[in-house]
Design an enzyme around this catalytic site. Structure first.
Site, PDB file in Angstrom:
ATOM      1  N   SER A   9       0.856  -1.185   0.000  1.00 59.09           N
ATOM      2  CA  SER A   9       0.000   0.000   0.000  1.00 59.09           C
ATOM      3  C   SER A   9       0.891   1.233   0.000  1.00 59.09           C
ATOM      4  O   SER A   9       1.620   1.483   0.972  1.00 59.09           O
ATOM      5  CB  SER A   9      -0.893   0.012   1.240  1.00 59.09           C
ATOM      6  OG  SER A   9      -1.388   1.330   1.422  1.00 59.09           O
ATOM      7  N   HIS A  34      -1.062  -1.348  -4.436  1.00 55.77           N
ATOM      8  CA  HIS A  34      -2.324  -1.023  -3.776  1.00 55.77           C
ATOM      9  C   HIS A  34      -2.386   0.486  -3.521  1.00 55.77           C
ATOM     10  O   HIS A  34      -1.490   1.061  -2.883  1.00 55.77           O
ATOM     11  CB  HIS A  34      -2.413  -1.797  -2.464  1.00 55.77           C
ATOM     12  CG  HIS A  34      -3.723  -1.676  -1.752  1.00 55.77           C
ATOM     13  ND1 HIS A  34      -4.817  -2.465  -2.051  1.00 55.77           N
ATOM     14  CD2 HIS A  34      -4.120  -0.853  -0.749  1.00 55.77           C
ATOM     15  CE1 HIS A  34      -5.826  -2.143  -1.252  1.00 55.77           C
ATOM     16  NE2 HIS A  34      -5.434  -1.157  -0.452  1.00 55.77           N
ATOM     17  N   ASP A  36      -4.664   3.529  -2.001  1.00 62.85           N
ATOM     18  CA  ASP A  36      -5.769   3.823  -1.086  1.00 62.85           C
ATOM     19  C   ASP A  36      -6.357   5.194  -1.372  1.00 62.85           C
ATOM     20  O   ASP A  36      -5.714   6.214  -1.144  1.00 62.85           O
ATOM     21  CB  ASP A  36      -5.265   3.768   0.359  1.00 62.85           C
ATOM     22  CG  ASP A  36      -5.022   2.341   0.815  1.00 62.85           C
ATOM     23  OD1 ASP A  36      -5.942   1.517   0.667  1.00 62.85           O
ATOM     24  OD2 ASP A  36      -3.914   2.050   1.299  1.00 62.85           O
ATOM     25  N   MET A  38      -9.083   7.808  -0.330  1.00 61.73           N
ATOM     26  CA  MET A  38      -9.918   8.173   0.826  1.00 61.73           C
ATOM     27  C   MET A  38     -10.496   9.557   0.596  1.00 61.73           C
ATOM     28  O   MET A  38      -9.793  10.454   0.111  1.00 61.73           O
ATOM     29  CB  MET A  38      -9.082   8.166   2.094  1.00 61.73           C
ATOM     30  CG  MET A  38      -8.394   6.832   2.358  1.00 61.73           C
ATOM     31  SD  MET A  38      -7.497   6.846   3.920  1.00 61.73           S
ATOM     32  CE  MET A  38      -6.751   5.210   3.892  1.00 61.73           C
ATOM     33  N   HIS A  67      -8.186   0.899  -4.189  1.00 59.37           N
ATOM     34  CA  HIS A  67      -9.135   0.650  -3.089  1.00 59.37           C
ATOM     35  C   HIS A  67      -9.890   1.943  -2.819  1.00 59.37           C
ATOM     36  O   HIS A  67      -9.324   2.894  -2.271  1.00 59.37           O
ATOM     37  CB  HIS A  67      -8.315   0.181  -1.878  1.00 59.37           C
ATOM     38  CG  HIS A  67      -9.107  -0.070  -0.645  1.00 59.37           C
ATOM     39  ND1 HIS A  67      -8.504  -0.250   0.591  1.00 59.37           N
ATOM     40  CD2 HIS A  67     -10.441  -0.166  -0.431  1.00 59.37           C
ATOM     41  CE1 HIS A  67      -9.443  -0.463   1.497  1.00 59.37           C
ATOM     42  NE2 HIS A  67     -10.622  -0.399   0.919  1.00 59.37           N
ATOM     43  N   MET A  69     -12.212   4.042  -0.930  1.00 61.04           N
ATOM     44  CA  MET A  69     -12.910   4.289   0.341  1.00 61.04           C
ATOM     45  C   MET A  69     -13.631   5.621   0.185  1.00 61.04           C
ATOM     46  O   MET A  69     -13.246   6.654   0.757  1.00 61.04           O
ATOM     47  CB  MET A  69     -11.890   4.310   1.495  1.00 61.04           C
ATOM     48  CG  MET A  69     -11.357   2.925   1.814  1.00 61.04           C
ATOM     49  SD  MET A  69      -9.783   2.953   2.713  1.00 61.04           S
ATOM     50  CE  MET A  69      -8.642   3.079   1.340  1.00 61.04           C
ATOM     51  N   MET A 138     -11.391  -6.325   5.212  1.00 60.69           N
ATOM     52  CA  MET A 138     -10.635  -5.316   5.965  1.00 60.69           C
ATOM     53  C   MET A 138     -10.267  -5.876   7.333  1.00 60.69           C
ATOM     54  O   MET A 138     -11.137  -6.324   8.086  1.00 60.69           O
ATOM     55  CB  MET A 138     -11.452  -4.038   6.148  1.00 60.69           C
ATOM     56  CG  MET A 138     -11.701  -3.231   4.876  1.00 60.69           C
ATOM     57  SD  MET A 138     -10.219  -2.738   3.962  1.00 60.69           S
ATOM     58  CE  MET A 138      -9.343  -1.767   5.200  1.00 60.69           C
ATOM     59  N   ASP A 180      -6.489  -6.535   4.179  1.00 59.84           N
ATOM     60  CA  ASP A 180      -5.887  -5.198   4.193  1.00 59.84           C
ATOM     61  C   ASP A 180      -5.956  -4.603   5.592  1.00 59.84           C
ATOM     62  O   ASP A 180      -7.047  -4.412   6.137  1.00 59.84           O
ATOM     63  CB  ASP A 180      -6.662  -4.313   3.203  1.00 59.84           C
ATOM     64  CG  ASP A 180      -6.060  -2.923   3.038  1.00 59.84           C
ATOM     65  OD1 ASP A 180      -4.997  -2.647   3.618  1.00 59.84           O
ATOM     66  OD2 ASP A 180      -6.686  -2.123   2.304  1.00 59.84           O
TER      67      ASP A 180
HETATM   68  C1  DX5 Z   1      -6.430   1.358   5.466  1.00 57.80           C
HETATM   69  C2  DX5 Z   1      -5.883   1.092   4.081  1.00 57.80           C
HETATM   70  C3  DX5 Z   1      -4.719   0.177   4.065  1.00 57.80           C
HETATM   71  C4  DX5 Z   1      -3.509   0.712   4.790  1.00 57.80           C
HETATM   72  C5  DX5 Z   1      -2.699  -0.441   5.273  1.00 57.80           C
HETATM   73  O1  DX5 Z   1      -7.583   2.113   5.366  1.00 57.80           O
HETATM   74  O2  DX5 Z   1      -6.884   0.534   3.258  1.00 57.80           O
HETATM   75  O3  DX5 Z   1      -4.388  -0.226   2.750  1.00 57.80           O
HETATM   76  O4  DX5 Z   1      -2.705   1.520   3.981  1.00 57.80           O
HETATM   77  O5  DX5 Z   1      -1.661   0.060   6.050  1.00 57.80           O
HETATM   78  P1  DX5 Z   1      -0.917  -0.842   7.120  1.00 57.80           P
HETATM   79  O6  DX5 Z   1      -0.327  -2.007   6.380  1.00 57.80           O
HETATM   80  O7  DX5 Z   1       0.105   0.086   7.675  1.00 57.80           O
HETATM   81  O8  DX5 Z   1      -1.955  -1.280   8.107  1.00 57.80           O
HETATM   82 ZN    ZN Z   2      -6.338  -0.369   1.281  1.00 55.23          ZN
END
Ligand code: DX5
Ligand code: ZN
Length: 223
Positions: A9, A34, A36, A38, A67, A69, A138, A180
């Site tokens: 990620s 990956h 993320d 948000m 991903h 979110m 998750m 994840d």
């Molecule tokens: C959380 C994300 C993850 C996050 C994982 O909302 O979807 O992908 O970056 O980070 P670590 O591996 O540090 O938990």
């Molecule tokens: Zn993620």
């Protein structure tokens, strides 16, 4: 566990050097990259938009595992598809029209993923099994990197594994199982033993800088 693959990620990467970071984890053995996304609404953090995905696209031939979110997510699917995403994963909790949005992703010729938050029951995937290429369990509440793995999700991973195996045994399409959040050398084997095949990891991959990425990835794969 030899078939375990790691999707770093980039949330944990150096955002000032994202292209280099993507090339470094690619060379270090990443299966997917990956990303993320948000929105500061569905989750309490704001990260990456389609412009960054487009800018990263030339830096790797690996699949960009995006991903989302984000809620509502429908208005952004086309932009992320055009930006060069390979996998678009939406959240089951993100809106009333999961089925329609999965169809929208498939219409772009992309792989469609469905993510389940820790409190969301496995049953949420029953009616869309025929539309998904990936299920993301998750193992933290989405929004931030560096959180602790939630052990109660291990039984959900195993339950989803059983559903996928039954679906594929009955002639259904291939579905990958990804987890994840909070994946590190202690928790990776727990996820893998429960049946996850792709482990997303941010902190555990990017800790130590580029010289460590290959070793970090191999450790997470259990090698
Ligand atoms: C959380 C994300 C993850 C996050 C994982 O909302 O979807 O992908 O970056 O980070 P670590 O591996 O540090 O938990
Ligand atoms: Zn993620």
């Amino acid at each position: 566990m030899s078939d375990i693959r790691i999707a770093p990620s980039i949330l944990a990467a150096d955002f000032a050097r994202l292209g280099e970071e993507v090339r470094a984890v690619d060379a270090a053995g990443a299966a997917y990259i990956h990303i993320d996304v948000m929105d500061g609404h569905f989750v309490p953090n704001l990260t990456i938009g389609p412009g960054v995905v487009r800018a990263l696209r030339p830096h790797t031939k690996k699949k960009l595992d995006v991903h989302l979110m984000v809620s509502p997510v429908e208005p952004l699917i086309d932009a992320f598809a055009d930006a060069g995403a390979d996998i678009l994963t939406i959240h089951a909790e993100a809106g009333a029209h999961t089925h329609r949005v999965l169809q929208q992703i498939k219409a772009h010729g992309l792989l469609a993923g469905l993510a389940l938050n820790p409190a969301t029951p496995v049953g949420q995937i029953d009616e869309v099994m025929d539309l998904v290429d990936l299920i993301l369990v998750m193992t933290v509440n989405p929004g931030f990197g560096g959180q602790a793995f939630i052990p109660s999700q291990i039984k959900k991973i195993a339950a989803v594994r059983s559903l996928i195996d039954a679906h594929m045994a009955a002639g259904g399409q291939k579905i990958e199982l990804e987890i994840d959040g909070g994946v590190n050398i202690e928790t990776a084997p727990l996820g893998a033993q429960a049946g996850a095949e792709i482990l997303v990891a941010g902190t555990a991959v990017f800790t130590g800088g580029p010289g460590k990425y290959a070793e970090n990835i191999l450790n997470l794969m259990g090698r």
